[in-house]
Design a protein around this motif. Structure first.
Motif, PDB file in Angstrom:
ATOM      1  N   SER A 151       2.747   1.753  -3.256  1.00 51.74           N
ATOM      2  CA  SER A 151       1.830   2.169  -4.316  1.00 51.74           C
ATOM      3  C   SER A 151       1.390   3.628  -4.115  1.00 51.74           C
ATOM      4  O   SER A 151       1.336   4.417  -5.069  1.00 51.74           O
ATOM      5  CB  SER A 151       0.638   1.218  -4.314  1.00 51.74           C
ATOM      6  N   MET A 152       1.122   3.987  -2.847  1.00 46.51           N
ATOM      7  CA  MET A 152       0.714   5.371  -2.552  1.00 46.51           C
ATOM      8  C   MET A 152       1.852   6.350  -2.823  1.00 46.51           C
ATOM      9  O   MET A 152       1.637   7.422  -3.400  1.00 46.51           O
ATOM     10  CB  MET A 152       0.290   5.492  -1.082  1.00 46.51           C
ATOM     11  N   LYS A 188      -6.772   8.827  -8.303  1.00 41.21           N
ATOM     12  CA  LYS A 188      -6.197   7.499  -8.024  1.00 41.21           C
ATOM     13  C   LYS A 188      -5.868   7.372  -6.537  1.00 41.21           C
ATOM     14  O   LYS A 188      -6.167   6.361  -5.899  1.00 41.21           O
ATOM     15  CB  LYS A 188      -4.909   7.311  -8.836  1.00 41.21           C
ATOM     16  N   PHE A 248       0.820  -1.219   0.000  1.00 43.33           N
ATOM     17  CA  PHE A 248       0.000   0.000   0.000  1.00 43.33           C
ATOM     18  C   PHE A 248       0.852   1.268   0.000  1.00 43.33           C
ATOM     19  O   PHE A 248       0.649   2.164  -0.805  1.00 43.33           O
ATOM     20  CB  PHE A 248      -0.945  -0.021   1.212  1.00 43.33           C
ATOM     21  N   ARG A 294     -10.283   2.646  -0.669  1.00 46.69           N
ATOM     22  CA  ARG A 294     -10.189   1.189  -0.613  1.00 46.69           C
ATOM     23  C   ARG A 294      -9.588   0.725   0.721  1.00 46.69           C
ATOM     24  O   ARG A 294     -10.052  -0.247   1.310  1.00 46.69           O
ATOM     25  CB  ARG A 294      -9.328   0.694  -1.772  1.00 46.69           C
ATOM     26  N   THR A 318       2.297   6.876  -6.552  1.00 45.21           N
ATOM     27  CA  THR A 318       1.252   7.760  -7.097  1.00 45.21           C
ATOM     28  C   THR A 318       1.478   9.204  -6.634  1.00 45.21           C
ATOM     29  O   THR A 318       1.310  10.140  -7.421  1.00 45.21           O
ATOM     30  CB  THR A 318      -0.151   7.281  -6.643  1.00 45.21           C
ATOM     31  N   LYS A 343      -7.537   4.878  -3.780  1.00 43.99           N
ATOM     32  CA  LYS A 343      -6.728   3.963  -2.959  1.00 43.99           C
ATOM     33  C   LYS A 343      -7.004   4.176  -1.474  1.00 43.99           C
ATOM     34  O   LYS A 343      -7.079   3.214  -0.703  1.00 43.99           O
ATOM     35  CB  LYS A 343      -5.236   4.180  -3.252  1.00 43.99           C
TER      36      LYS A 343
END
Lengths: 293, 379
Positions: free
Chosen positions: B154-155, B177, B151, B184, B158, B181
């Protein structure tokens, strides 16, 4: 801006990498935030009860860890001692261990609480501390087998390695090899990981038993004034009404904003239980991952 | 296997005899003895001018005690609480006098037996559903984790892209995006909290919305609550990870065996094969990993079954689901009907033992099939 984001990202990714520390910090921080919120919005007597309920739950669960370690360790030593000296007695020991394993934990603890009640009513257990210790003892009796299984497997595994016989030939006693080399030096990390899991399960079992007792066995046990825990707090009628308000807010969305102010006691108790269980689980997983278990 | 079976049968026999001896040693109590515990309130029940059934009288009593002895507020609370319990107890005892009788006649025995069968049926159903859930979600997570970024990684990627973006369109794309996230992860946190919540917390949260006494709700709670699904899913997942690191897997990958883990790609694993009841991954290295882990997990299944029984007992007791085995057990503990308590406990013990026997038999059959068994074990 970019540099700041980079520093922030590096800090969080490093912090996030050690997930056990990360989740432990989240747990402590979460509890602190809830406490501050309750100081601001919950009435004084309810806050005092909440604090003592949480502390009692924490003390009992920590006692369960201590007792489980002692029981697990002693039973393992007994198991290996009997295997060598009295194999027939060892069969009896295994039989009783399997018997405990076949009793659902909640049933065993419930029966233990009945004994606790009798002891309190007869004046044998008077002080709160003694009652807390006895509660920890009862729960540990039905969860310590996890420690025993782990240590037994470890000793069996290491006995087959060459170092065991080599050390024996060097004149080192078997007791020293098992206690110091196998259990303490080679299995300590695995044992801590197991104890974290036991900590979580003991909180779950304790809260469940106290909830059941407060809801259904009130004449049997509450009459003797057991120490307040999160489970017994949750079973109080005002806490239950607070929890019921969550269901009400599902159909009345506007009510959600009133929950953390008007139904604080029940929601706090329920949240602490669930939040603690989640954090314990994540701490255990993080610890296992950090040590490649 | 026969040795194990013998041990199980001896355990059943031992517990049966032990319970029978307890039943003989502690005979049934009379009705008067049952209420002797309410010693604190006995002197108040004899006062003619005090009607304990009246809330006003109870309040007056409390105030009088406060004036008489202001130091002992907690003991006054205990007294009032005991009066309420005594009244409730007396009311229930009158209402349920037939069901809570001490004598176990054939009717009573059949009632308990039918409750036990119902409990066993629910238990088997929930065990099968949770086993499927544990296996499916662990496999899904294992396959997904082979290529998905964490996580924070990915964060941060981005966020980096958002900072690097120059035009408004790209910036807004990365912003949404990140927003998605975050949403989610919040949803995931809520689901995790629900899965870890004890059954009574979930049930009381929804009590105003559903009929919490229903059988279906009990089954659903058995599956999703008490952390059962997520804890054992993690254990299954750990087995998969450690199995995938073994030498034969690495050798197979080096020898060009199909080892792609992207969902629904030609060389990957299809979602339908993960969610199927009878999972098969032909031609893929994961097929062997899965087969081996399924066997390894059988011993943990005993643990899962035991925890599930604990969970079901908690659900029935905490939610006071009337007409169910554990509610009956609780009521009979309350009224000290030892003989009924012993029968129910023996029934639950039998269910645990039967589970262990079935799992041991499956392990034995599997070991014999792969020829990994010594003659001593089979004999």
């Amino acid at each position: 801006m970019r540099n700041f984001l980079k520093i922030l990202s590096a800090f969080f990714s490093e912090f996030y990498r050690h997930k056990d520390r990360y989740w432990f910090s989240i747990w402590i921080l979460g509890l602190l935030l809830i406490w501050i919120w309750n100081i601001l919005f919950l009435n004084e007597p309810a806050l005092r009860q909440l604090e003592s309920g949480f502390l009692n739950t924490l003390i009992i669960s920590l006692l369960v860890i201590v007792f489980s370690t002692v029981f697990g360790w002693v039973t393992t030593l007994l198991y290996h001692l009997l295997a060598r000296s009295f194999p027939k007695v060892q069969i009896v020991l295994v039989f009783f261990i399997n018997l405990i394993r076949s009793i659902p934990q909640i049933v065993g603890i419930l029966m233990g609480y009945v004994i606790l009640t009798v002891l309190i009513q007869r004046g044998i257990l008077i002080s709160n501390l003694l009652i807390l210790i006895f509660m920890g003892f009862i729960i540990a009796l039905f969860v310590f087998l996890e420690v025993f299984d782990l240590l037994r497997e470890r000793i069996t595994y290491f006995r087959r390695r060459d170092f065991f016989d080599a050390m024996r030939v060097c004149g080192i006693t078997e007791r020293y090899i098992i206690n110091r080399e196998i259990i303490w030096r080679s299995s300590r990390i695995l044992m801590i990981n197991k104890l974290i899991a036991i900590w979580g399960i003991s909180i779950f079992l304790l809260c469940s038993v106290d909830f059941i007792i407060s809801v259904g066995l009130s004449t049997e046990v509450s009459a003797v004034n057991l120490p307040v825990t999160l489970g017994s707090l949750l079973a109080k009628i005002d806490s239950k009404q607070d929890i019921l308000a969550i269901g009400h807010s599902l159909s009345h969305w506007g009510y959600v904003f009133r929950l953390p102010f008007e139904h604080l006691q029940g929601i706090t108790v329920a949240f602490i239980i669930v939040f603690t269980l989640v954090c314990m689980y994540q701490i255990g997983n993080g610890y296992a991952r950090r040590h490649h278990l | 296997m026969y040795k194990k079976l013998n041990n199980h049968l001896i355990s059943i026999l031992f517990v049966g005899i032990l319970f029978f001896i307890i039943h003989i040693i502690f005979p049934a109590e009379t009705g008067e003895e049952k209420y002797s515990d309410f010693s604190m309130i006995q002197k108040y029940t004899e006062l003619e001018f005090l009607n304990l059934n009246s809330p006003e009288d109870r309040l007056l009593l409390r105030e009088a005690l406060e004036i008489y002895d202001p130091q002992n507020t907690s003991s006054h609370d205990s007294l009032l609480a005991e009066i309420e319990r005594y009244l409730t107890n007396r009311m229930y005892a009158t209402a349920d006098s037939r069901e809570l009788s001490q004598v176990i006649d054939s009717d009573k025995f059949v009632t308990i037996l039918s409750m036990l069968i119902k409990f066993a049926a629910i238990y088997i159903l929930v065990l099968l559903v949770t086993y499927y859930g544990v296996e499916t979600f662990a496999v899904y997570r294992f396959v997904r984790d082979q290529y998905r970024l964490s996580f924070f990684k990915s964060m941060s990627t981005t966020a980096q892209k958002l900072a690097d973006a120059h035009d408004l369109k790209t910036k807004s794309t990365y912003f949404f995006k990140m927003f998605g996230k975050t949403g989610r992860i919040i949803l995931k946190a809520l689901i995790t909290l629900t899965l870890f919540a004890p059954a009574y917390v979930i049930a009381y949260s929804f009590k105003t919305r559903f009929d919490t006494d229903s059988l279906i709700l009990m089954i659903i709670l058995g599956v999703i609550s008490n952390g059962l699904l997520i804890t054992y899913m993690q254990k299954y997942y750990t087995f998969l990870v450690s199995e995938s690191r073994k030498g034969y897997v690495q050798t197979a990958i080096v020898k060009n065996f199909d080892a792609g883990f992207i969902f629904d790609k030609e060389s990957g694993i299809s979602l339908s094969s993960i969610f199927r009841l009878n999972k098969k991954f032909p031609g893929h290295i994961f097929d062997q990993i899965y087969e081996n882990v399924r066997f390894q997990y059988l011993n943990t299944l005993k643990e899962q079954a035991s925890f599930l029984i604990t969970g079901l007992i908690i659900i029935e007791m905490a939610l006071n689901i009337q007409g169910h085995l554990c509610y009956e057990l609780m009521q009979n503990i309350l009224y000290k009907n030892l003989s009924v308590v012993l029968i129910i406990l023996f029934g639950i013990f039998l269910i645990v033992k039967m589970t262990q026997i079935v799992i041991d038999t499956i392990v034995f059959i599997h070991q014999r099939r792969i020829g990994n068994i010594s003659s001593e074990e089979s004999g």
